[in-house]
Each structure stands twice: as C-alpha cells, then as structure tokens.
Motif scaffolding. Structure first.
Motif, PDB file in Angstrom:
ATOM      1  N   UNK A 152       0.852  -1.194   0.000  1.00 16.98           N
ATOM      2  CA  UNK A 152       0.000   0.000   0.000  1.00 16.98           C
ATOM      3  C   UNK A 152       0.883   1.237   0.000  1.00 16.98           C
ATOM      4  N   UNK A 153       0.722   2.092  -0.999  1.00 14.47           N
ATOM      5  CA  UNK A 153       1.475   3.343  -1.094  1.00 14.47           C
ATOM      6  C   UNK A 153       0.510   4.518  -0.957  1.00 14.47           C
ATOM      7  N   UNK A 154       0.929   5.525  -0.186  1.00 12.17           N
ATOM      8  CA  UNK A 154       0.071   6.681   0.101  1.00 12.17           C
ATOM      9  C   UNK A 154       0.836   7.961  -0.217  1.00 12.17           C
ATOM     10  N   UNK A 155       0.170   8.890  -0.885  1.00 14.53           N
ATOM     11  CA  UNK A 155       0.746  10.220  -1.093  1.00 14.53           C
ATOM     12  C   UNK A 155      -0.310  11.267  -0.802  1.00 14.53           C
ATOM     13  N   UNK A 183       2.595  20.382  -9.222  1.00 11.03           N
ATOM     14  CA  UNK A 183       2.675  19.120  -8.480  1.00 11.03           C
ATOM     15  C   UNK A 183       2.111  18.000  -9.332  1.00 11.03           C
ATOM     16  N   UNK A 184       2.868  16.889  -9.425  1.00  2.95           N
ATOM     17  CA  UNK A 184       2.432  15.738 -10.209  1.00  2.95           C
ATOM     18  C   UNK A 184       2.706  14.469  -9.428  1.00  2.95           C
ATOM     19  N   UNK A 185       1.712  13.608  -9.366  1.00  8.85           N
ATOM     20  CA  UNK A 185       1.846  12.303  -8.728  1.00  8.85           C
ATOM     21  C   UNK A 185       1.628  11.228  -9.789  1.00  8.85           C
ATOM     22  N   UNK A 186       2.612  10.319  -9.914  1.00  8.11           N
ATOM     23  CA  UNK A 186       2.513   9.227 -10.892  1.00  8.11           C
ATOM     24  C   UNK A 186       2.804   7.914 -10.183  1.00  8.11           C
ATOM     25  N   UNK A 187       1.915   6.936 -10.328  1.00 11.47           N
ATOM     26  CA  UNK A 187       2.059   5.674  -9.617  1.00 11.47           C
ATOM     27  C   UNK A 187       1.868   4.498 -10.559  1.00 11.47           C
ATOM     28  N   UNK A 188       2.611   3.408 -10.277  1.00 11.67           N
ATOM     29  CA  UNK A 188       2.495   2.168 -11.027  1.00 11.67           C
ATOM     30  C   UNK A 188       2.016   1.058 -10.101  1.00 11.67           C
ATOM     31  N   UNK A 189       1.004   0.331 -10.533  1.00 16.45           N
ATOM     32  CA  UNK A 189       0.534  -0.851  -9.824  1.00 16.45           C
ATOM     33  C   UNK A 189       1.067  -2.087 -10.545  1.00 16.45           C
ATOM     34  N   UNK A 190       1.835  -2.911  -9.843  1.00 15.51           N
ATOM     35  CA  UNK A 190       2.390  -4.121 -10.444  1.00 15.51           C
ATOM     36  C   UNK A 190       1.609  -5.369 -10.066  1.00 15.51           C
ATOM     37  N   UNK A 191       0.543  -5.196  -9.306  1.00 19.00           N
ATOM     38  CA  UNK A 191      -0.277  -6.326  -8.872  1.00 19.00           C
ATOM     39  C   UNK A 191      -1.713  -5.862  -8.706  1.00 19.00           C
ATOM     40  N   UNK A 192      -2.644  -6.756  -8.949  1.00 19.28           N
ATOM     41  CA  UNK A 192      -4.051  -6.417  -8.750  1.00 19.28           C
ATOM     42  C   UNK A 192      -4.393  -6.217  -7.281  1.00 19.28           C
ATOM     43  N   UNK A 193      -3.566  -6.776  -6.407  1.00 20.25           N
ATOM     44  CA  UNK A 193      -3.823  -6.650  -4.970  1.00 20.25           C
ATOM     45  C   UNK A 193      -3.128  -5.439  -4.353  1.00 20.25           C
TER      46      UNK A 193
END
Length: 398
Positions: A287-290, A307-317
């Motif tokens: 779990x990542x929080x910004x 301000x820019x937030x970019x996130x990658x999900x590598x898993x469905x969970x």
C-alpha cells in the motif's frame, strides 16, 4: 546520557505523548495508516546499541557522519572548512524554531522523536562547503535521531541522508524516528537527498522541516524502499516568497509493506516557485500513500507551483492512494496538479518484445526508466552506496 539541551525537550515530548495518545483514523492525516503497526513502533524500547551498517568507502570530497543511539556523531571527526557545531547557547536559541514555523512542532511523529532523542547534530554552514553524508544507523528497538542545520546567506551544501538496512531484533522489530530542521538564509542552496532502504521488517518515520529565506534554493530527492511501515513528511515554508523549491520522491513497496509520503508546501510571500514530482511503485499486497498539500495565501502573489503524482501498480492486490490538496487564496498565480495511477503499458511492452526483448526484461527496462527520473537526481555520493551493494539499487525490479 541525554544532553542538557535535550533533557527538557525529552520530558516535554513524553508528556505530549501521554496527552495525545496514539493517532486515530478520525484524524485525516492518519485515516489510511495501519495503526496496528504504528502502535508496535510506539511501544518499542529505545535501542541500546546500534549495529554497524555495511558502508562503502567515503567518496572523495565527502564528509561522513554516523548518527544513532548514544553515539556522538562528531567524536573523532574533523569537519570541513565552513562547517562548525553550534554552541549550547545557539542550540537553545534555534532548536525547534523551524518545526514551529512549519507548523509541526506538536505533530505526533515529532513528539515521539522529542521523547527519545538523546543527541542532536547541530551545524552551521558558511560559504560553499564539501558534501556531507549522514548515515542513520539503527539496531534492535527504536532509534531516534535529530539534526539541525543553519545555512548562512550564500552558503552551499550537498547533503545525503542514508538509512541503510538495519539488523532486526529476534522478533523482527526495529524502527527509526528522524527529525531534520533546516534554515536556509538568503541566496543559500541545499541539494538534499534521502536514500532509505529497509530490510522488509523495519519501520521508518522521518520528519523534514525546511524554511527558506528569499532567493534560496532547496532541492529534495527521496528514494525509499523496503519498509514494512514507513512515513516520510517533508514540510517546506518559504518565509517571504521569492525562493525556489524542488521536491522529487520515489517510494517502492512490495509484500505487505505500507509507505506514506505526506508533503506540505506553504508560500509566505510573492514570486515563489515549486516543482514537485512524486512517484510510487506498488507490488504484491503493498500500500502506497501520497498526500501533497500546497498553501498559497493572499500574500503569495505570482506564485508558480506544479505538483504531479505518478504511480504504477504491479499487482491487482496492490493499492495506491494519492490526494493532492491545493489551498489558493492569491489570485495572480500559476498552480497545476495532476495524479495518474496505471500499470505498465502493454503497447510499450509489445514494442520491446517485437524487437527481441523477453517479457521480464522488457518490464524491468520500463520500470527502470520510470524510477530513474527520480533516482538520477540523488546527490553523487548515493552512487557509491548502490554500486557497492550496501543499498539495493532502487531502480531494480521489485
């Protein structure tokens, strides 16, 4: 033994923790936090002995100081020209001022640090000095470290703070509480890197309070991975505007780790600038929080903030929560923000595979490119830590 300057601070911190209790989900800043992990951190005993982390050779032109436990970081160390310790009188006058100005002197993580810190590294920087590397050692239990830096007008410093993987106690519980205060005088420049690499079981809470006078330049690059429970809180205040701030962060989480970045930026006057990019990579069940707050009061006309937030999900969970907060009262400003949460692009993976790159290698290349935009901004001393293997290369696949 607690220093005479910190003894009353430690007592106030303990009283504050008793008064405040643990944070709750009713408080917005803690709504998404795994409070069970926070409770474990809060009940750990103070570390009795820090372990010696694996460290590379000190790079040329770099001064290394090791902080942690009851050790005096200046014992047996010669500081470079232009860098001097504060006297007790100066420490009494300046300690806590930046925390107060940034509005976080009574924040729970800060009070936790107040209650447990036994030493403070307090330095004055004049002119352009050689690079400074602070290694934050830890051990079984809770380690609390505190740093105060005063950069005089026209001072220049490159600072790297390294949180290497520490040894865990028998049940895998160790944690680090860190508070940094920095005051930048007019035309001062600070290039600040935070390289934090946990062992998968440890916890980290780091609070960074920065205040800038006009025409000062502050650049923060943070790269954090491997913390079962982590919270990084950079708080920046441009006292009278006319200053430049850059905040670039990367967090990588895997397994069931949780890492949160709560940033705060306040413009106290006109013509201030901010360039902020926060990236996250979340794998497995992590779990990542910004949370990024920007305040532009009426006095801060002609502010230019992005301000820019970019996130990658590598898993469905895996889970990512991103929440920008912009409070703009001034009417002559340029303020932009954006947030994206995505997976690795199939078109890009297909392009690489069509040219003979296998699937795993293609994904690794794309992930490395995503991370390097932040990693490459770290101070030069960080390369020695990653090249030696003392710190895992943050741009490697999880």
């Amino acid at each position: 033994m607690v220093s005479s300057v910190l003894a009353p601070v430690q007592q106030r911190g303990r009283e504050a923790l008793q008064r405040l209790g643990l944070p709750t989900r009713k408080q917005e800043a803690w709504r998404l936090t795994d409070l069970k992990r926070l409770e474990v951190l809060a009940t750990l005993p103070e570390v009795s002995e820090t372990s010696n982390p694996l460290m590379p050779e000190v790079s040329d032109g770099v001064t290394r100081l090791v902080l942690g436990g009851q050790m005096d970081p200046l014992d047996g160390v010669s500081l470079p020209e232009g860098m001097t310790p504060l006297t007790d009188a100066e420490l009494n006058r300046h300690l806590g001022q930046t925390l107060y100005h940034c509005g976080c002197s009574e924040a729970w993580p800060v009070e936790l640090n107040h209650a447990h810190s036994q030493h403070v590294l307090a330095l004055r920087v004049c002119g352009k000095v050689s690079d400074l590397e602070l290694v934050l050692a830890t051990g079984a239990g809770l380690t609390a470290t505190r740093v105060l830096l005063l950069l005089e007008s026209n001072a220049e410093l490159e600072l790297l703070e390294v949180f290497p993987s520490g040894s865990s106690s028998s049940d895998g519980q160790c944690a680090h509480s860190h508070v940094l205060e920095v005051h930048l005088g007019q035309d001062a420049r600070l290039n600040h890197g935070v390289l934090a690499s946990g062992n998968g079981d440890a916890s980290l809470m780091a609070h960074l309070a920065i205040e800038q006078e006009p025409r000062s330049h502050y650049a923060l690059t943070s790269v954090c991975r491997g913390w079962r429970f982590g919270r990084l809180e950079p708080r920046v205040l441009q006292l009278e505007g006319q200053a430049t701030t850059g905040i670039h962060g990367l967090s990588l989480t895997t397994a069931d780790e949780q890492f949160a970045t709560h940033s705060s930026m306040r413009f106290g006057g006109p013509e201030g600038e901010l360039d902020q990019l926060q990236k996250a990579v979340a794998a497995d069940r992590s779990h990542s929080i910004f949370n990024g707050a920007i305040q532009v009061p009426r006095a801060a006309q002609r502010t230019d903030a992005a301000q820019l937030s970019r996130s990658l999900l590598l898993s469905r969970r895996a889970r990512v929560d991103a929440k920008p907060e912009l409070e703009i009262i001034a009417d002559d400003v340029k303020c932009a923000h954006g947030a994206t949460i995505s997976q690795l692009q199939q078109e890009e993976l297909f392009y690489l595979r069509s040219r003979g790159v296998d699937g795993d290698e293609a994904a690794a290349l794309l992930l490395r490119g995503f991370c390097c935009e932040v990693v490459d901004r770290l101070p030069g001393a960080a390369k020695a830590w990653m090249a030696s293997g003392a710190i895992a290369d943050p741009s490697r696949p999880l």
